[in-house]
Design a protein around this motif. Sequence first.
Motif, mmCIF file in Angstrom:
data_model
loop_
_atom_site.group_PDB
_atom_site.id
_atom_site.type_symbol
_atom_site.label_atom_id
_atom_site.label_comp_id
_atom_site.label_asym_id
_atom_site.label_seq_id
_atom_site.Cartn_x
_atom_site.Cartn_y
_atom_site.Cartn_z
ATOM 1 N N CYS A 1 -60.014 24.205 25.540
ATOM 2 C CA CYS A 1 -60.779 23.477 24.344
ATOM 3 C C CYS A 1 -59.793 22.275 23.987
ATOM 4 N N PRO A 2 -59.987 21.105 23.286
ATOM 5 C CA PRO A 2 -59.007 20.232 22.973
ATOM 6 C C PRO A 2 -58.284 21.038 21.501
ATOM 7 N N LEU A 3 -56.901 21.004 21.486
ATOM 8 C CA LEU A 3 -56.406 21.444 20.251
ATOM 9 C C LEU A 3 -56.603 20.686 18.908
ATOM 10 N N ASP A 4 -56.878 21.552 17.754
ATOM 11 C CA ASP A 4 -56.520 21.112 16.511
ATOM 12 C C ASP A 4 -55.884 21.660 15.786
ATOM 13 N N GLU A 5 -55.865 21.643 14.460
ATOM 14 C CA GLU A 5 -54.820 21.901 13.569
ATOM 15 C C GLU A 5 -54.689 23.430 13.516
ATOM 16 N N LYS A 6 -55.967 24.029 13.264
ATOM 17 C CA LYS A 6 -56.109 25.644 13.391
ATOM 18 C C LYS A 6 -55.385 26.255 14.705
ATOM 19 N N LEU A 7 -55.844 25.537 15.648
ATOM 20 C CA LEU A 7 -55.375 26.278 17.015
ATOM 21 C C LEU A 7 -53.996 25.947 17.021
ATOM 22 N N GLY A 8 -53.435 25.069 16.678
ATOM 23 C CA GLY A 8 -51.854 24.489 16.743
ATOM 24 C C GLY A 8 -51.283 25.804 15.859
ATOM 25 N N ALA A 9 -51.810 26.230 14.858
ATOM 26 C CA ALA A 9 -51.272 27.330 14.003
ATOM 27 C C ALA A 9 -51.360 28.392 14.946
ATOM 28 N N ALA B 1 -62.482 24.809 14.575
ATOM 29 C CA ALA B 1 -62.796 23.883 13.800
ATOM 30 C C ALA B 1 -64.246 23.165 14.154
ATOM 31 N N ALA B 2 -65.218 23.164 13.331
ATOM 32 C CA ALA B 2 -66.629 22.437 13.909
ATOM 33 C C ALA B 2 -66.260 21.381 14.550
ATOM 34 N N LYS B 3 -67.258 21.145 15.619
ATOM 35 C CA LYS B 3 -67.189 19.997 16.200
ATOM 36 C C LYS B 3 -66.302 18.603 15.811
#
Lengths: 430, 231
Positions: A329-337, A426-428
Amino acid sequence: MPVAAAPRTPHAPDPEDVPQRRLYRSADGRMLGGVARGLAGHLGLPVIWVRLAFLGMFMFGDGLGVLLYAAFWVFVPLGQGGKTGHHSFFETLADGTRRVRKPDKGAVSGLIALAVGAGIFFSQLRFGGENGRYIWPTLLVGAGVVLVWRQADNARRAHWSAADDRQKRLFQAGRALAGVVLVGVGLTVFIVVRGSAAQLGNLLTAVLAVLVGIALLAGPWLIRMTQDLSEERLMRIRAQERAEVAAHVHDSVLHTLTLIQRNAEDVGEVRRLARAQERELRNWLYKPEGTGKDEAEEPATLAEAVKKTAADVEDHHGVPIEVVVVGDCPLDEKLGAQIQAAREAMVNAAKYGGEGPVQVYAEVEGQTVFVSVRDRGPGFDMEAVPDDRMGVRESIIGRMQRNGGTAMLRSAPDGGTVVELEMERAAKTA
Amino acid sequence: MTEDNATTDGAGRRVRVVLVDDHRMFRTGVQAEIGETARTGVEVVGEAADVDQAVTVITATRPEVVLLDVHLPGGGGVEVLRRCAPLMAAAENPVRFLALSVSDAAEDVIGVIRGGARGYVTKTITGTDLVDSVFRVQDGDAVFSPRLAGFVLDAFASTDAPPVDEDLDRLTQREREVLRLIARGYAYKEIAKQLFISVKTVESHVSAVLRKLQLSNRHELTRWATARRLV
């Protein structure tokens, strides 16, 4: 001949390595075959001049213009020369509405010139006369040939542009058919006008016989030629691929082998080099085309990020890390953490987890992203870690909790350590 | 059926193995690791370096387990599997194949598994684990490396597929759990402990997954492979 007047490049180039400036027909913004635009681009003249010159030759040179144009069309390859033109009659404004594109001056004057030329042309013909009976069939055949030839151009153009959609293909097929019909009708009219209709049957049989004969004679040869051609192309592609592999192997593998020979006493360094090289080679061999074999840029998806992090830690600490990723899935801020926390866990595992490989597993399931890092080291007692040692508490557990995820740490003496990190995406991200 | 202790350490058991790999160095290495019959119970009865040799040697020696490299001159491991299909299907002393490859590319893995191999381990495996895997395969169980488990999970993960032949195309919750633990690097014994089931149950779950991989799921796997530009 205008081609002969092509300007020489000033600094006499070596024909072997400098690509010659060649005459191409323009694929963009053309009216018929792109000859005029291509010539204009080649000679550095305004398109309209070239077009007018052709028109002049056409009208007053007994059809010389047509012959010349046709010759250019047939022998000059289609390429990307000249200026880019507009493809559509519509243009999209800044606010998103579409409207009819304002005609540019060149096109308008060209159309006017065309109309005038056509007027003169038709007024010179005597339709009723002896000549007249051949004019219409000739025009029909000419139009048909033009249509089909343009078709061939488009087929070649498709090599550069992206795959056409269905509708466009249908349109093209229709156009080719129309061309063939036009030619057929023109020829038929010729025949009907020349001889009587009664001879038509005989004539058709004769034509058919000749065609079949030609097909029989030339068919095998044609087929073999096409096969040879495609085979040759395949060989060339293979050779290219091999050259690419060879270049890569030369560059990095030989380099690494040299380094390994030089550092033979330093076991850790040799291991690190070998592993890094193995990873790079694998990446290069097994990664699908077009996904960035150089992997220089920042990862954009979870799978890439996990793999990159593991590779970094592996390089740094010299402990092999096995990564298994399920889903992406694409990275977002939470996944970065989460990746950051996973990196801490990997570093810990690499430092304290003993010799054995560290196993990293990441899975995307629906909205949940799960990462586990495990080693088979001696393990440790969480309670026994002094309060001032913040590594695990802050970097892993704290970081996950601050970002709305959970971290679980299980460790048994002699049973290795497992760190499990779970995070809701994070939501879509629209 | 075999005794419990046999599946784990192979004590007192013998298994005849044929090694198929085109690198002589690698064959020698594996021989040195596992080929000491006295210690491990593994007896290497034959070696082969290409497809034709492999088929000849396997037919002649009828080993219990074949350690099969995926990349071989003459058509690759898949070709060996294809030509040895009658031996695999034999009612008495069937020959079983364990793929042992340096490649962990998905198409190689899925290819040999669908060709009938009973498991897939990568060449990074330790000697002990390899011996363990050989015995397990001899028993008719499947052996999955973590990476292979990952591929399988990935292949079955797409939930939007139309429910065709439900019980064949889908992994059960338990099978999924087992695979997930394998992918995370757990040994079968550890999985059994964690899920409160016996090692035998773990093995039967894994075998069920293998069967599903081979028998069914054709369209789903094809789609999955196509999406990854593997075919």
